[in-house]
Design a protein around this motif. Structure first.
Motif, PDB file in Angstrom:
ATOM      1  N   LYS A  19      34.668  52.480  45.971  1.00  0.00           N
ATOM      2  CA  LYS A  19      35.141  53.028  47.238  1.00  0.00           C
ATOM      3  C   LYS A  19      35.006  52.026  48.389  1.00  0.00           C
ATOM      4  CE  LYS A  19      34.877  57.904  46.230  1.00  0.00           C
ATOM      5  NZ  LYS A  19      34.526  59.258  46.722  1.00  0.00           N
ATOM      6  N   SER A  20      34.092  51.075  48.232  1.00  0.00           N
ATOM      7  CA  SER A  20      33.985  50.034  49.265  1.00  0.00           C
ATOM      8  C   SER A  20      35.008  48.919  49.063  1.00  0.00           C
ATOM      9  CB  SER A  20      32.580  49.449  49.253  1.00  0.00           C
ATOM     10  OG  SER A  20      32.368  48.720  48.058  1.00  0.00           O
ATOM     11  N   GLY A  21      35.718  48.954  47.927  1.00  0.00           N
ATOM     12  CA  GLY A  21      36.757  47.944  47.665  1.00  0.00           C
ATOM     13  C   GLY A  21      36.201  46.596  47.288  1.00  0.00           C
ATOM     14  N   ASP A  22      34.962  46.569  46.736  1.00  0.00           N
ATOM     15  CA  ASP A  22      34.345  45.304  46.353  1.00  0.00           C
ATOM     16  C   ASP A  22      35.028  44.767  45.093  1.00  0.00           C
ATOM     17  OD1 ASP A  22      30.926  44.142  46.324  1.00  0.00           O
ATOM     18  OD2 ASP A  22      32.718  43.204  45.512  1.00  0.00           O
ATOM     19  N   GLN A  23      35.996  43.857  45.282  1.00  0.00           N
ATOM     20  CA  GLN A  23      36.782  43.352  44.156  1.00  0.00           C
ATOM     21  C   GLN A  23      35.935  42.567  43.167  1.00  0.00           C
ATOM     22  OE1 GLN A  23      39.958  43.881  43.279  1.00  0.00           O
ATOM     23  NE2 GLN A  23      40.176  45.332  44.974  1.00  0.00           N
ATOM     24  N   GLN A  24      35.009  41.759  43.667  1.00  0.00           N
ATOM     25  CA  GLN A  24      34.195  40.946  42.757  1.00  0.00           C
ATOM     26  C   GLN A  24      33.337  41.837  41.872  1.00  0.00           C
ATOM     27  OE1 GLN A  24      31.720  38.061  44.682  1.00  0.00           O
ATOM     28  NE2 GLN A  24      30.773  37.370  42.787  1.00  0.00           N
ATOM     29  N   TRP A  25      32.739  42.873  42.492  1.00  0.00           N
ATOM     30  CA  TRP A  25      31.900  43.764  41.687  1.00  0.00           C
ATOM     31  C   TRP A  25      32.736  44.506  40.664  1.00  0.00           C
ATOM     32  CZ3 TRP A  25      31.267  48.656  40.050  1.00  0.00           C
ATOM     33  CH2 TRP A  25      30.021  49.002  39.554  1.00  0.00           C
ATOM     34  N   MET A  26      33.895  45.000  41.085  1.00  0.00           N
ATOM     35  CA  MET A  26      34.753  45.730  40.141  1.00  0.00           C
ATOM     36  C   MET A  26      35.222  44.814  39.024  1.00  0.00           C
ATOM     37  SD  MET A  26      36.981  48.479  42.378  1.00  0.00           S
ATOM     38  CE  MET A  26      37.545  47.372  43.653  1.00  0.00           C
ATOM     39  N   ALA A  27      35.499  43.544  39.343  1.00  0.00           N
ATOM     40  CA  ALA A  27      35.930  42.608  38.297  1.00  0.00           C
ATOM     41  C   ALA A  27      34.805  42.379  37.296  1.00  0.00           C
ATOM     42  CB  ALA A  27      36.368  41.288  38.924  1.00  0.00           C
ATOM     43  N   GLU A  28      33.569  42.244  37.786  1.00  0.00           N
ATOM     44  CA  GLU A  28      32.458  41.934  36.899  1.00  0.00           C
ATOM     45  C   GLU A  28      31.994  43.143  36.097  1.00  0.00           C
ATOM     46  OE1 GLU A  28      30.444  38.402  39.657  1.00  0.00           O
ATOM     47  OE2 GLU A  28      29.486  40.351  39.469  1.00  0.00           O
ATOM     48  N   ASN A  29      32.220  44.362  36.599  1.00  0.00           N
ATOM     49  CA  ASN A  29      31.654  45.535  35.947  1.00  0.00           C
ATOM     50  C   ASN A  29      32.684  46.549  35.448  1.00  0.00           C
ATOM     51  OD1 ASN A  29      28.499  45.410  36.557  1.00  0.00           O
ATOM     52  ND2 ASN A  29      29.574  44.666  38.373  1.00  0.00           N
ATOM     53  N   LEU A  30      33.844  46.625  36.101  1.00  0.00           N
ATOM     54  CA  LEU A  30      34.842  47.615  35.716  1.00  0.00           C
ATOM     55  C   LEU A  30      36.086  47.002  35.127  1.00  0.00           C
ATOM     56  CD1 LEU A  30      34.675  50.004  38.813  1.00  0.00           C
ATOM     57  CD2 LEU A  30      33.266  50.028  36.771  1.00  0.00           C
ATOM     58  N   GLY A  31      36.332  45.716  35.388  1.00  0.00           N
ATOM     59  CA  GLY A  31      37.572  45.096  34.956  1.00  0.00           C
ATOM     60  C   GLY A  31      37.374  44.039  33.897  1.00  0.00           C
TER      61      GLY A  31
ATOM     62  N   TYR B  13      42.748  49.580  35.254  1.00  0.00           N
ATOM     63  CA  TYR B  13      43.129  49.874  36.632  1.00  0.00           C
ATOM     64  C   TYR B  13      42.094  50.824  37.224  1.00  0.00           C
ATOM     65  CZ  TYR B  13      47.707  48.138  35.142  1.00  0.00           C
ATOM     66  OH  TYR B  13      48.724  47.382  34.644  1.00  0.00           O
ATOM     67  N   VAL B  14      41.785  50.636  38.492  1.00  0.00           N
ATOM     68  CA  VAL B  14      40.977  51.569  39.259  1.00  0.00           C
ATOM     69  C   VAL B  14      41.875  52.144  40.342  1.00  0.00           C
ATOM     70  CG1 VAL B  14      38.933  51.897  40.666  1.00  0.00           C
ATOM     71  CG2 VAL B  14      38.877  50.271  38.782  1.00  0.00           C
ATOM     72  N   LEU B  15      42.053  53.472  40.315  1.00  0.00           N
ATOM     73  CA  LEU B  15      42.945  54.148  41.254  1.00  0.00           C
ATOM     74  C   LEU B  15      42.116  54.955  42.243  1.00  0.00           C
ATOM     75  CD1 LEU B  15      45.648  55.515  38.764  1.00  0.00           C
ATOM     76  CD2 LEU B  15      45.484  53.243  39.794  1.00  0.00           C
ATOM     77  N   ASP B  16      42.577  54.968  43.511  1.00  0.00           N
ATOM     78  CA  ASP B  16      41.854  55.744  44.514  1.00  0.00           C
ATOM     79  C   ASP B  16      42.221  57.218  44.415  1.00  0.00           C
ATOM     80  OD1 ASP B  16      43.995  54.651  47.266  1.00  0.00           O
ATOM     81  OD2 ASP B  16      44.354  56.095  45.664  1.00  0.00           O
TER      82      ASP B  16
END
Length: 733
Positions: free
Chosen positions: A81-93, A106-109
């Motif tokens: 929800k904070s839009g942290d791209q680096q964190w999402m890449a390392e943990n969700l992507g 994909y992460v959708l809002d």
């Protein structure tokens, strides 16, 4: 003239009858053989089709489990929800690709707009989602409907999966909302972000299924293929649309058997009906052998070949059954994760055959310890799991563990050697800590880790805070990786080492420092322990060696000493990697000293011994750090060819006030002199200590009396004569 007909001779009639019977018998045998062949081939085809369908289901279930590991997570909700791209890449992507092999993420809002996208392990622009939108949004809509219709508890359980076509390729799709794992993060209904995982049904996926079920030439066929055979299974989406087919080369055990027996069958036609009977018996015998082979294969599919115990597949099935029964009867199930302590040491010292025998004897002792209703399984290596049904509470499970530990107090007889091996046990109790099989096994594994950390040869019951401890260690691991990448938190200081005149700097020891942005300065011992535990010691060790070598190469420092972990010395590639690093930094090997602990010598590992010999052959010196505090034998010093001994500071600190400490220090110095090994005194903090050590003929001195650890720039200034080291008395960091 009337021609009279003569009856045919009896021989001819008998011959004709026998031939007719032979032909009839051969025909019947041939027909029976063909029928049996078709039935065997058809049964094999049905089995293979069932295997393939089950394999696809298992892959879909695995996709969902893997996605769930990050979807129910406070951090996932917060950072997404904070839009942290680096964190999402390392943990969700990208992490989902590198660890689980997911092809697209994909992460959708909450408005189903993409906030993060990953393809093939690479983070890409979010607008590429438009290419897959039509295939994904209907499944996302199903999740939204469940979330909208359900209660607050539904968010953690809402998920949907389907088979879809993405880019003309069939794929498994799993959609799951990102929900918090605790009450610390609040999320209002309808504001959930969703995580979309895509796994293409491609050669990689079919290869996994083929390897699991021994299917030959398993491959994906297009939707409009013209080569649909019996050995194909359609891929059908939720709307009944065929997305493609998965085909394989059908195994034909019956046909193969007939092909092998064909020469004998043709021979039977040429000789006699007796051969037909023989061949029929042969066919029955071959069919029996085929059944035996199938039974054996079925047994091996669910049992460990070394011990005969249930393997992981059968264990997971029995665990699910035990949990279902416990839920129905309102009882409890205890899951025990059992691991032998220092099993690798047995393999390294006595050989793998001894290790295998130890595993077999361990299986026997565990089976003898349980009841008939319990299950003992081997999960792999030296790891076992035990399912205890009908336990009343954790005390029952602990009592059983006491029995197991008592069994392991008896020595094992391995060939001509009698060895004592302890075991550590992790306990997870269902439904007290949950009833999900995978989660229960994970928690038992965490408890096992705690048991080993607290001393081995003991058991540990899972407690709720263990999850938090594990998450904290993973967080520190992530922060350590980031610190090693950024290079602005981890640094080296250098403590000079002086000659006997206490004026000449002979070299310096590199000391590790991590200034954590939250926890401030972390002790080096904690940092190294975390790196060893999380498998990062190679990365951290290479970082320290590179920093120290590059500094020494650009300074006038005669040599630099760096501490290395025993784990680094067990890596056969370490000498080659270190040589390449020194070449890149421009430092000659003779200007590098590696400091090891006595535990390295005590292990007496063949790989470690070979690595140390290879390092010394290049000119690198090896120093034994903290000497006198361990248990090394003098024979190990001679065998490993150590270049230097460093007397531990605990002997130096009381050298002026404790006659015993002074005698020990003198004995250690004399030992080094007798072995023609240089000796360094650590922790020299007073003039009295220095004078006593000089009188003992100690070669080198290190301590706060001469200089504290210095920053690289400070040491460079001292070496250049532009500054003097700070002489102070105090404890070394």
């Amino acid at each position: 003239m009337v021609v009279q007909s003569h009856p045919r001779p009896l021989t001819f009639q008998v011959t004709l009858t026998v031939l007719a019977l032979a032909v009839l018998g051969l025909g019947l045998a041939t027909g029976f053989g063909l029928l049996a062949t078709l039935q065997v081939d058809r049964a094999a085809l049905d089995t293979e089709r069932t295997f393939l369908v089950n394999g696809l289901k298992e892959e879909a279930e695995a996709l969902r489990r893997e996605q769930e590991s990050i979807a129910v997570w406070d951090d996932a909700v917060t950072y997404a929800k904070s839009g942290d791209q680096q964190w999402m890449a390392e943990n969700l992507g990208a992490w989902m690709h590198s660890y689980y092999g997911h092809d697209r993420v994909y992460v959708l809002d909450d408005h189903d707009q993409p906030v993060h996208a990953m393809r093939d392990g690479q983070t890409v622009a979010s607008d590429v989602f438009s290419e897959d939108r039509n295939a994904i949004l209907p499944v996302v809509g199903r999740v939204r409907q469940v979330l909208a219709a359900g209660s607050s508890d539904t968010a953690g359980k809402a998920a949907a999966e389907d088979l879809v076509t993405i880019g003309d390729r069939p794929a498994m799709l799993s959609v799951m909302p990102l929900v918090p794992s605790s009450d610390r993060v609040a999320q209002s209904p309808g504001s959930e972000f969703v995580h979309v995982a895509v796994q293409f049904i491609d050669d990689a996926l079919t290869d996994r299924i083929a390897g699991r079920y021994q299917l030959k030439n398993l491959h994906v066929l297009p939707r409009l293929t013209q080569t649909i055979t019996d050995a194909t299974v359609p891929l059908i989406g939720s709307h009944g649309v065929i997305l493609g087919y998965v085909g394989w080369q059908q195994a034909r055990p019956g046909t193969g058997l007939v092909r092998e027996a064909a020469p004998a069958l043709f021979g039977a036609m040429a000789i006699s009906a007796a051969i037909l009977i023989y061949l029929l018996r042969r066919l029955r015998r071959a069919s029996g052998q085929l059944q035996i082979s199938q039974d054996k294969a079925r047994y091996l599919a669910f049992h460990d070949t070394l011990t005969g115990l249930p393997n992981r597949a059968l264990f997971e099935d029995r665990l699910r059954r035990a949990l279902v029964n416990a839920d129905r009867e309102k009882g409890r199930v205890a899951l025990l994760y059992v691991d032998l302590d220092r099993f690798k040491h047995i393999n390294d010292t006595l050989g793998h055959p001894a290790g295998d025998e130890l595993v077999r004897q361990t299986a026997v002792r565990l089976v003898q310890s349980v009841r008939e209703i319990d299950t003992v399984a081997r999960l792999g290596g030296d790891e076992f799991a035990i399912i205890l049904s009908g336990v009343k509470d954790a005390r029952n499970a602990e009592d059983f563990c006491d029995i197991v530990l008592a069994q392991f107090s008896i020595p094992f007889q391995l060939a001509d050697d009698q060895v004592f091996v302890s075991t550590s046990i992790g306990i997870a109790l269902a439904p007290d800590v949950g009833a999900d099989p995978d989660d229960l096994l994970r928690k038992a594994d965490i408890a096992l880790y705690e048991a080993k950390k607290n001393g081995r040869g003991r058991y540990q019951v899972f407690a709720g805070d263990m999850d938090e401890i594990l998450l904290r260690k993973r967080r520190i691991e992530s922060e350590l990786r980031e610190a090693l990448t950024s290079g602005d938190q981890i640094r080296l200081t250098y403590q000079p080492i002086y000659a006997g005149d206490c004026q000449t700097i002979l070299g310096a020891e590199a000391l590790l420092r991590w200034t954590h942005p939250i926890h401030a300065a972390l002790p080096p011992g904690n940092l190294v322990a975390i790196a060893e535990e999380r498998g990062m010691i190679g990365l951290l060790g290479d970082y320290v060696l590179r920093q120290a070598a590059c500094f020494a190469a650009t300074s006038t420092l005669p040599w630099v000493a760096v501490n290395v972990s025993p784990l680094q010395l067990r890596d056969k590639a370490f000498p080659e990697r270190l040589a390449r690093l020194l070449e890149e930094c421009g430092l000659t090997p003779s200007r590098l000293q590696l400091e090891i602990t006595e535990s390295v010598l005590l292990a007496n590992n063949d790989t470690t011994r070979a690595v140390l010999a290879e390092l010394r052959a290049t000119g690198i010196l090896v120093a034994l750090d903290d000497f006198g505090t361990g248990y090394s034998a003098i024979s190990y010093l001679r065998h490993h060819r150590i270049d230097k001994l460093k007397i531990d500071r605990s002997f130096i600190q009381t050298i002026g006030s404790d006659a015993g400490a002074a005698a020990i220090a003198k004995a250690l110095v004399d030992l080094a002199l007798a072995l023609d090994i240089r000796v360094t005194a650590e922790g020299v903090e007073t003039e009295a200590q220095k004078d006593r050590l000089i009188a003992m003929r100690c070669h080198e001195f290190q301590g706060f009396l001469l200089s504290p650890p210095l920053e690289a720039t400070e040491l460079s200034a001292v070496l250049a004569g532009e500054a003097q080291p700070l002489h102070m008395v105090g404890s070394r960091d």
